[in-house]
Design a protein around this motif. Structure first.
Motif, PDB file in Angstrom:
ATOM      1  N   GLU A  38      37.422 -37.383 -31.338  1.00  0.00           N
ATOM      2  CA  GLU A  38      38.821 -37.822 -31.493  1.00  0.00           C
ATOM      3  C   GLU A  38      39.736 -37.004 -30.589  1.00  0.00           C
ATOM      4  O   GLU A  38      40.700 -37.522 -30.019  1.00  0.00           O
ATOM      5  CB  GLU A  38      39.294 -37.654 -32.942  1.00  0.00           C
TER       6      GLU A  38
ATOM      7  N   ALA B 191      36.786 -30.797 -43.803  1.00  0.00           N
ATOM      8  CA  ALA B 191      36.071 -31.611 -42.817  1.00  0.00           C
ATOM      9  C   ALA B 191      36.831 -32.899 -42.523  1.00  0.00           C
ATOM     10  O   ALA B 191      36.876 -33.361 -41.386  1.00  0.00           O
ATOM     11  CB  ALA B 191      34.680 -31.928 -43.337  1.00  0.00           C
ATOM     12  N   GLU B 192      37.444 -33.448 -43.583  1.00  0.00           N
ATOM     13  CA  GLU B 192      38.176 -34.697 -43.434  1.00  0.00           C
ATOM     14  C   GLU B 192      39.334 -34.549 -42.459  1.00  0.00           C
ATOM     15  O   GLU B 192      39.643 -35.444 -41.698  1.00  0.00           O
ATOM     16  CB  GLU B 192      38.698 -35.095 -44.816  1.00  0.00           C
ATOM     17  N   TYR B 193      39.972 -33.368 -42.499  1.00  0.00           N
ATOM     18  CA  TYR B 193      41.163 -33.168 -41.681  1.00  0.00           C
ATOM     19  C   TYR B 193      40.885 -32.464 -40.347  1.00  0.00           C
ATOM     20  O   TYR B 193      41.776 -32.296 -39.543  1.00  0.00           O
ATOM     21  CB  TYR B 193      42.205 -32.350 -42.457  1.00  0.00           C
ATOM     22  N   THR B 194      39.655 -32.017 -40.146  1.00  0.00           N
ATOM     23  CA  THR B 194      39.354 -31.287 -38.920  1.00  0.00           C
ATOM     24  C   THR B 194      39.192 -32.249 -37.754  1.00  0.00           C
ATOM     25  O   THR B 194      38.424 -33.211 -37.825  1.00  0.00           O
ATOM     26  CB  THR B 194      38.062 -30.459 -39.095  1.00  0.00           C
ATOM     27  N   LEU B 195      39.913 -31.943 -36.704  1.00  0.00           N
ATOM     28  CA  LEU B 195      39.852 -32.792 -35.519  1.00  0.00           C
ATOM     29  C   LEU B 195      38.510 -32.571 -34.814  1.00  0.00           C
ATOM     30  O   LEU B 195      38.221 -31.471 -34.354  1.00  0.00           O
ATOM     31  CB  LEU B 195      41.004 -32.414 -34.588  1.00  0.00           C
ATOM     32  N   GLY B 196      37.687 -33.608 -34.767  1.00  0.00           N
ATOM     33  CA  GLY B 196      36.404 -33.505 -34.066  1.00  0.00           C
ATOM     34  C   GLY B 196      36.607 -33.660 -32.570  1.00  0.00           C
ATOM     35  O   GLY B 196      37.663 -34.105 -32.112  1.00  0.00           O
TER      36      GLY B 196
END
Lengths: 312, 99
Positions: A17, A9-14
């Motif tokens: 962004e 989740a930390e690295y997933t591009l939302g």
């Protein structure tokens, strides 16, 4: 959530962004090849105070007339490719090309013109460009129309298909936002801008809600007539009816068959909700045969009446 | 000339878009052939924040990290060099050689 899930989740591009980065990238790459673009809607509408904050699912850009091909080609170098669009008739000429990228959660919509601005497209773009604003997204300078034109863009987006899309409340919300900006002579300013862009009639419900006095055009030209017809449409039935009506007699049956029975690929493009496999397709065709045939006949008659044609 | 002055400097590449979310920073090198974003979190994001647009040395960055973490500079430097080199390969930073 496991530790691994947290890391993912930390690295997933939302999407939020992604919209900022893709807007910055599109603006940078357009400038690199000397193509002017304006960013429409999205987070900048919130920055301008004309729309509540929301996460967009795509980036909307308007490209100067005649340069779409060069821009889409440049974007293709970065891995952005055209999303499949069914080859179907439109009451209003198709106004955008949707690009997708396998590594991004959003699309880029490249608009060739903005429907509802009925003046010459070059003139419309120049009017929008002259009054553009410069903003920063993801640390990069981007251009967007000023708040007046941006408001008309939002209004026309809502008014283009009010019957088919969930836009109830858009115009009152936009008007409320604009009133909070406390601009002097806002109705007159907005009407003047709409006049420059050929949008006094297409955006009339918005202008009237804003307090402007704009009389309805009782003898609309072809462009305005199509705009109004499109605004009343729910699906593509009216566009098909128009295409069938305008087609030579020998081609009418071909159009009619394509309208009711599109190819499987087009069917899935038109109805992404269909279940996978043959069963989903069959159900889709069955539903289309049932409702589409009736709607098409009704729409063809309406089209003939509105356009004054007697050969349907 | 001292060793510090002979050391190459590293700086952010000029065409990098950047947007944060919580402790993560998402970066995009806009002149790269492919349009693929990079996510940095934790110490990677902290190192990115220590790389200025005007340039600094890896030694300086290692010293800052050392003072913040208590880990010896020499231990940090090797990992730091690998990491910043990977950033350079992704078009996110540039090394400026000294004469």
């Amino acid at each position: 959530m496991s530790t691994d899930d947290r890391a993912d989740a930390e690295y997933t591009l939302g999407r939020s962004e992604a919209v900022e980065l893709a807007t910055a990238w599109a603006s940078h790459r357009a400038a690199r090849i000397g193509v002017r673009i304006l960013v429409l809607k999205g987070p900048l509408a919130h920055t301008q105070g004309i729309r509540a904050k929301r996460t967009s699912s795509d980036v909307d850009i308007l490209v100067e007339p005649g340069r779409s091909e060069a821009l889409i080609s440049e974007f293709g170098l970065g891995g952005w490719h055209e999303r499949f669009a069914p080859d179907i008739p439109w009451l209003i000429e198709l106004h955008s090309t949707t690009l997708f990228h396998a590594r991004w959660p959003i699309d880029i919509d490249v608009h060739h013109y903005w429907p509802g601005f009925l003046v010459d497209r070059q003139a419309a773009f120049e009017t929008m460009w002259v009054d553009r604003e410069q903003h920063e997204l993801a640390g990069v300078s981007v251009f967007t129309p000023d708040a007046l034109t941006a408001s008309l863009v939002l209004a026309l987006h809502s008014l283009r298909r009010p019957a088919s899309e969930d836009h109830a409340g858009d115009i009152p919300n936009l008007v409320a936002k604009l009133r909070r900006l406390s601009l002097d002579n806002l109705p007159a300013l907005m009407t003047d801008r709409a006049r420059l862009l050929g949008a006094t009639q297409t955006s009339r419900p918005f202008l009237v809600a804003l307090g402007a006095d704009v009389a309805e055009e009782l003898n609309p030209d072809d462009d305005l007539r199509l705009w109004k017809l499109n605004a009343l449409a729910r699906g593509h039935t009216r566009a098909w009816a128009a295409a069938i009506s305008n087609a030579p007699l020998r081609k009418k049956p071909v159009y009619l068959i394509r309208a009711v029975l599109p190819s499987p690929r087009e069917m899935r493009g038109l109805h992404p909700e269909l279940a996978p496999g043959i069963t989903g397709l069959v159900r889709g065709y069955w539903r289309r045969l049932g409702s589409g045939g009736r709607e098409l006949t009704k729409a063809a008659l309406q089209w003939a009446r509105r356009s004054g044609r007697a050969d349907v | 000339m001292s060793d510090a002055r002979r050391e190459a400097t590293v700086r952010r590449a000029p065409s990098v878009a950047e947007t944060p979310r919580d402790e993560t920073v998402f970066l995009l090198a806009m002149d790269n052939a492919l349009c693929v974003p990079v996510a940095l979190a934790g110490s990677a994001a902290a190192i990115w924040q220590l790389i200025p647009t005007m340039g600094t040395t890896l030694t300086h960055i290692a010293e800052v990290l050392s003072s913040e973490s208590g880990v010896a500079t020499v231990e940090i430097t090797a990992h730091l060099r690998d990491f910043v080199t990977s950033l350079a390969s992704q078009g996110l930073v540039l090394f400026d050689a000294v004469d």
